[in-house]
Design an enzyme around this catalytic site. Structure first.
Site, short mmCIF file in Angstrom:
data_model
loop_
_atom_site.label_atom_id
_atom_site.label_comp_id
_atom_site.label_asym_id
_atom_site.label_seq_id
_atom_site.Cartn_x
_atom_site.Cartn_y
_atom_site.Cartn_z
N PRO A 120 0.83 -1.21 0.00
CA PRO A 120 0.00 0.00 0.00
C PRO A 120 0.85 1.25 0.00
O PRO A 120 1.89 1.32 0.66
CB PRO A 120 -0.79 -0.13 1.31
CG PRO A 120 0.14 -0.91 2.21
CD PRO A 120 0.82 -1.90 1.30
N GLY A 121 0.43 2.24 -0.75
CA GLY A 121 1.16 3.52 -0.78
C GLY A 121 0.20 4.68 -0.65
O GLY A 121 0.04 5.26 0.41
N TYR B 72 -1.15 13.86 -15.32
CA TYR B 72 -2.27 12.90 -15.29
C TYR B 72 -3.63 13.57 -15.46
O TYR B 72 -4.65 12.89 -15.39
CB TYR B 72 -2.30 12.14 -13.96
CG TYR B 72 -1.07 11.37 -13.60
CD1 TYR B 72 -0.38 10.60 -14.53
CD2 TYR B 72 -0.59 11.39 -12.29
CE1 TYR B 72 0.75 9.88 -14.18
CE2 TYR B 72 0.54 10.67 -11.93
CZ TYR B 72 1.20 9.92 -12.87
OH TYR B 72 2.32 9.22 -12.52
N CYS C 135 6.40 28.73 -16.79
CA CYS C 135 6.19 29.16 -18.17
C CYS C 135 5.77 27.98 -19.04
O CYS C 135 6.47 27.59 -19.98
CB CYS C 135 7.47 29.82 -18.70
SG CYS C 135 7.23 30.70 -20.24
N TYR D 273 2.64 10.99 -3.98
CA TYR D 273 3.03 11.43 -5.33
C TYR D 273 2.96 12.95 -5.46
O TYR D 273 2.55 13.49 -6.47
CB TYR D 273 2.18 10.73 -6.39
CG TYR D 273 2.27 9.23 -6.27
CD1 TYR D 273 3.40 8.55 -6.70
CD2 TYR D 273 1.23 8.50 -5.68
CE1 TYR D 273 3.51 7.18 -6.56
CE2 TYR D 273 1.34 7.12 -5.54
CZ TYR D 273 2.47 6.47 -5.97
OH TYR D 273 2.58 5.11 -5.82
#
Length: 402
Positions: A259-260, A301, A326, A355
């Site tokens: 698990p993360g 994503y 930019c 993340y």
């Protein structure tokens, strides 16, 4: 939160010790009926040393995908035997490092990797415990860039050739091939893909045992999703655990999990300050001091992070939340209804504990974002803001250019 923003500056990641510990306990409790288990936190989701120490204290090992992550686990106090080394591209140096540190398991991604590890271990008079990662060709139903279990993905060996590869690797000196591993993707919102995958693994387990192989461990990976949007309803650890218990009840193995996000995701936020409001054609632009280099997920994503004011007034506005990079992709929210904010107001990006900081970079010569851990009414900076001057100090102009 305001105090941290004033004293540490913005943007800044803030993690909650209590939430990390609660999520770690809830995930373990969800698997209470699944028999012997091993929990290894997916370090790639949040490798901060303080976060890893919290999880080590909760009895978690680490699932690592690089030598650097392995060393972080050791430095944070995780037991070497509780570390699992995953990843499709382990170098010879990383295989040696794993053996040197005495880690508990290598998850082999190919037959070639297994042969290489066997040769290295045998030359040292050692035996490396490992599993063979299998690609079950199951669509996780998640974003294409975080899907890892379809036949076109680079991970693992195809399930139809796995028995033959397993048979050949199991004969090699230097390897203790003790099982199989699987991981089909991240941020899963439904149990069906996982159940389909696990049932395929159960069939493979039966086939391997019928061929005379002893299988004692099955690594079922991670991937359980978290709610980024209010309407998200991912499976709970309890629901996941009930499915796992039912599917694996006759396997007679130690089940391993990685698990993360489900541990770290909702334990962290990123706080930012509004630089100014810029009128736009379709809606206003709220320009904040956080940027895509600080939180990459929306840019790569199209990921959703809920944005809200630290001190909301109750008024709402339609706006695009953007950073100062930019690039047109430096956008966190496009024409979204959000709390009305003004120059110098503080805002929060929710569900940023996984993340987030780990993917940060120094694009546009911006500093690396700091990280803070909150424990009740106290806090500590657990990763300093690394400023451009410090980063530039690592660069050199050769004499022949001077």
């Amino acid at each position: 939160m305001t105090k941290i923003a004033e004293e540490v500056g913005t943007p800044v990641y803030i993690y909650s010790r209590a939430t990390l510990e609660r999520h770690a306990r809830v995930f373990r409790e969800g698997l209470k009926d699944a028999g012997p288990i091993h929990l290894a936190f997916a370090v790639k989701s949040n490798p901060n040393l303080a976060v890893l120490r919290i999880l080590a204290n909760q009895g978690y090992g680490g699932d690592v995908v690089s030598g650097g992550e392995l060393e972080r686990c050791i430095a944070a106090g995780m037991k070497a035997e509780d570390i699992v080394f995953s990843g499709v591209g382990k170098s010879q140096e990383e295989l040696l490092l794993g053996l040197d540190r005495g880690i508990g398991q290598f998850n082999l991604e190919s037959e070639e990797e297994g042969i290489q590890l066997a040769e290295i271990a045998a030359s040292r008079g050692e035996t490396a415990s490992c599993t063979l990662r299998v690609n079950p060709d199951v669509d996780a139903g998640t974003h294409a860039k975080i899907s890892t279990g379809k036949k076109e993905n680079k991970f693992g060996v195809a399930i139809d050739v796995a028995p033959d590869i397993y048979a050949r690797l199991s004969k090699l000196d230097g390897l203790n091939l003790r099982g199989v591993a699987v991981h089909i993707g991240s941020q899963l919102q439904q149990l069906d893909p996982l159940e389909k995958c696990y049932r395929r693994m159960g069939q493979l387990l039966t086939e391997l045992r019928a061929a005379g192989h002893e299988v004692t461990h099955v690594d079922l990976g991670g991937g359980l999703g978290v709610p980024y949007k209010p309407e998200d309803r991912p499976p709970s650890p309890a629901e996941y655990g009930a499915m796992v218990t039912e599917v694996t009840k006759d396997w007679n193995v130690t089940l391993m999990f990685e698990p993360g996000r489900v541990i770290a995701g909702n334990s962290g936020i990123m706080v930012t300050k509004v630089i100014r409001i810029k009128p736009g054609v379709n809606s206003d632009f709220v320009i904040v001091d956080a940027a895509m280099n600080d939180l990459m997920r929306p840019a790569i994503y199209d990921a959703w992070h809920h944005f809200e004011a630290v001190q909301p007034t109750g008024d709402m506005m339609i706006a695009s939340i953007v950073g100062p990079i930019c690039e047109s992709s430096d956008i966190f929210a496009k024409e979204r209804e959000v709390d009305r904010v003004a120059t110098d107001d503080l805002g929060i990006f929710r569900t940023a504990g996984a993340y987030g900081a780990t993917m940060a970079n120094t694009y546009n010569s911006r500093p690396l974002v700091p990280e803070v851990l909150v424990d009740g009414d106290r806090y500590a900076v657990v990763a300093e803001r690394i400023k451009p001057a410090a980063i530039m100090a690592a660069e050199q102009v050769p004499d022949w250019l001077k």
